[in-house]
Design an enzyme around this catalytic site. Structure first.
Site, PDB file in Angstrom:
ATOM      1  N   ASN A  27       0.792  -1.224   0.000  1.00 43.92           N
ATOM      2  CA  ASN A  27       0.000   0.000   0.000  1.00 43.92           C
ATOM      3  C   ASN A  27       0.826   1.275   0.000  1.00 43.92           C
ATOM      4  O   ASN A  27       0.292   2.362   0.209  1.00 43.92           O
ATOM      5  CB  ASN A  27      -0.966  -0.008   1.193  1.00 43.92           C
ATOM      6  CG  ASN A  27      -1.794  -1.279   1.229  1.00 43.92           C
ATOM      7  OD1 ASN A  27      -1.617  -2.088   2.126  1.00 43.92           O
ATOM      8  ND2 ASN A  27      -2.634  -1.483   0.233  1.00 43.92           N
ATOM      9  N   VAL A  41       0.942   6.889  -0.407  1.00 46.91           N
ATOM     10  CA  VAL A  41       0.251   5.976   0.494  1.00 46.91           C
ATOM     11  C   VAL A  41      -1.169   5.722  -0.005  1.00 46.91           C
ATOM     12  O   VAL A  41      -1.890   6.665  -0.341  1.00 46.91           O
ATOM     13  CB  VAL A  41       0.185   6.571   1.918  1.00 46.91           C
ATOM     14  CG1 VAL A  41      -0.560   5.647   2.869  1.00 46.91           C
ATOM     15  CG2 VAL A  41       1.583   6.869   2.435  1.00 46.91           C
ATOM     16  N   CYS A  42      -1.551   4.466  -0.049  1.00 43.38           N
ATOM     17  CA  CYS A  42      -2.908   4.083  -0.440  1.00 43.38           C
ATOM     18  C   CYS A  42      -3.696   3.790   0.831  1.00 43.38           C
ATOM     19  O   CYS A  42      -3.585   2.719   1.422  1.00 43.38           O
ATOM     20  CB  CYS A  42      -2.875   2.852  -1.346  1.00 43.38           C
ATOM     21  SG  CYS A  42      -4.508   2.364  -1.901  1.00 43.38           S
ATOM     22  N   LEU A  43      -4.440   4.782   1.263  1.00 42.06           N
ATOM     23  CA  LEU A  43      -5.293   4.665   2.439  1.00 42.06           C
ATOM     24  C   LEU A  43      -6.597   5.347   2.079  1.00 42.06           C
ATOM     25  O   LEU A  43      -6.608   6.537   1.745  1.00 42.06           O
ATOM     26  CB  LEU A  43      -4.613   5.339   3.639  1.00 42.06           C
ATOM     27  CG  LEU A  43      -5.261   5.198   5.004  1.00 42.06           C
ATOM     28  CD1 LEU A  43      -5.343   3.729   5.421  1.00 42.06           C
ATOM     29  CD2 LEU A  43      -4.490   5.994   6.041  1.00 42.06           C
ATOM     30  N   ARG A  52      -8.349   9.535   0.507  1.00 40.27           N
ATOM     31  CA  ARG A  52      -8.871   9.738  -0.845  1.00 40.27           C
ATOM     32  C   ARG A  52     -10.387   9.831  -0.790  1.00 40.27           C
ATOM     33  O   ARG A  52     -10.933  10.738  -0.170  1.00 40.27           O
ATOM     34  CB  ARG A  52      -8.434   8.592  -1.756  1.00 40.27           C
ATOM     35  CG  ARG A  52      -6.938   8.437  -1.905  1.00 40.27           C
ATOM     36  CD  ARG A  52      -6.593   7.278  -2.796  1.00 40.27           C
ATOM     37  NE  ARG A  52      -7.490   6.156  -2.559  1.00 40.27           N
ATOM     38  CZ  ARG A  52      -7.244   4.910  -2.816  1.00 40.27           C
ATOM     39  NH1 ARG A  52      -6.109   4.585  -3.340  1.00 40.27           N
ATOM     40  NH2 ARG A  52      -8.112   3.947  -2.578  1.00 40.27           N
TER      41      ARG A  52
END
Length: 187
Positions: A108, A115-117, A121
């Site tokens: 992630n 950062v993929c959270l 988003r």
């Protein structure tokens, strides 16, 4: 429904008032600054998470969160995240980037530190706080999500061979190459 123009007009009015007060030697805090002060003052961080203000304690719009997981795949690692707060906070989420070490072997977090959270988003909501984001980051290290990856290679290994993923993480914490990418030590 929020009237976008009234919000923009209010922000413009606050900006003009702040400019006028600054001329008079008095600076009025914006709604965003007040909310940020409140969020930071209410942080109750566990021992695995630290906060630092590289620009000084009076500059709250830029700070670092250091996550040191004490369990899970990333136990023993130390990861620093830069938080840049937009003037429109809490209506817009903070901009968060993994600064060190970079890159991190994580499904992630991409090689550039993005950062993929989900709450950074599409799931951001003004009722969320800095604390929500901090605990979201901590959770990413406890339970990486291979279903919404930024690093597809790490996600594929986590899904297909969790033991190999664990071995790759352990090696990356000490510094090593995985494929053609060097992962610096992060202890």
């Amino acid at each position: 429904m929020i009237k976008l123009f009234s919000v923009k007009e209010k922000q413009e009015r606050e900006r003009r008032e702040n400019a006028e007060n600054t001329k008079q030697g008095v600076k009025k805090a914006s709604a965003s600054e007040l909310r940020l002060q409140k969020d930071i003052s209410e942080l109750n961080l566990p021992k695995q998470i630290k906060i630092a203000f590289p620009d000084g304690p009076n500059k709250l719009n830029r700070f670092d969160i250091i996550v040191s997981p004490d369990e899970g795949y990333y136990k023993g690692g130390k990861f620093s995240f830069a938080f840049n707060m937009p003037d429109s906070y809490p209506h817009d989420p903070p901009k968060v980037k993994c600064e060190s070490p970079r890159p991190v072997y994580h499904p992630n977090i991409d090689l550039e530190g993005n950062v993929c959270l989900n709450i950074l988003r599409e799931d951001w909501n003004p009722v969320l706080t800095i604390s929500s984001v901090v605990f979201g980051l901590q959770f990413l290290f406890l339970d990486p999500n291979p279903d919404d990856p930024l690093n597809k290679d790490a996600a594929k290994v986590l899904t297909s061979d969790p033991k190999q993923f664990q071995a790759n993480v352990r090696r990356s914490l000490s510094g090593c190459y995985i494929g053609n990418t060097y992962f610096p030590p992060c202890r």
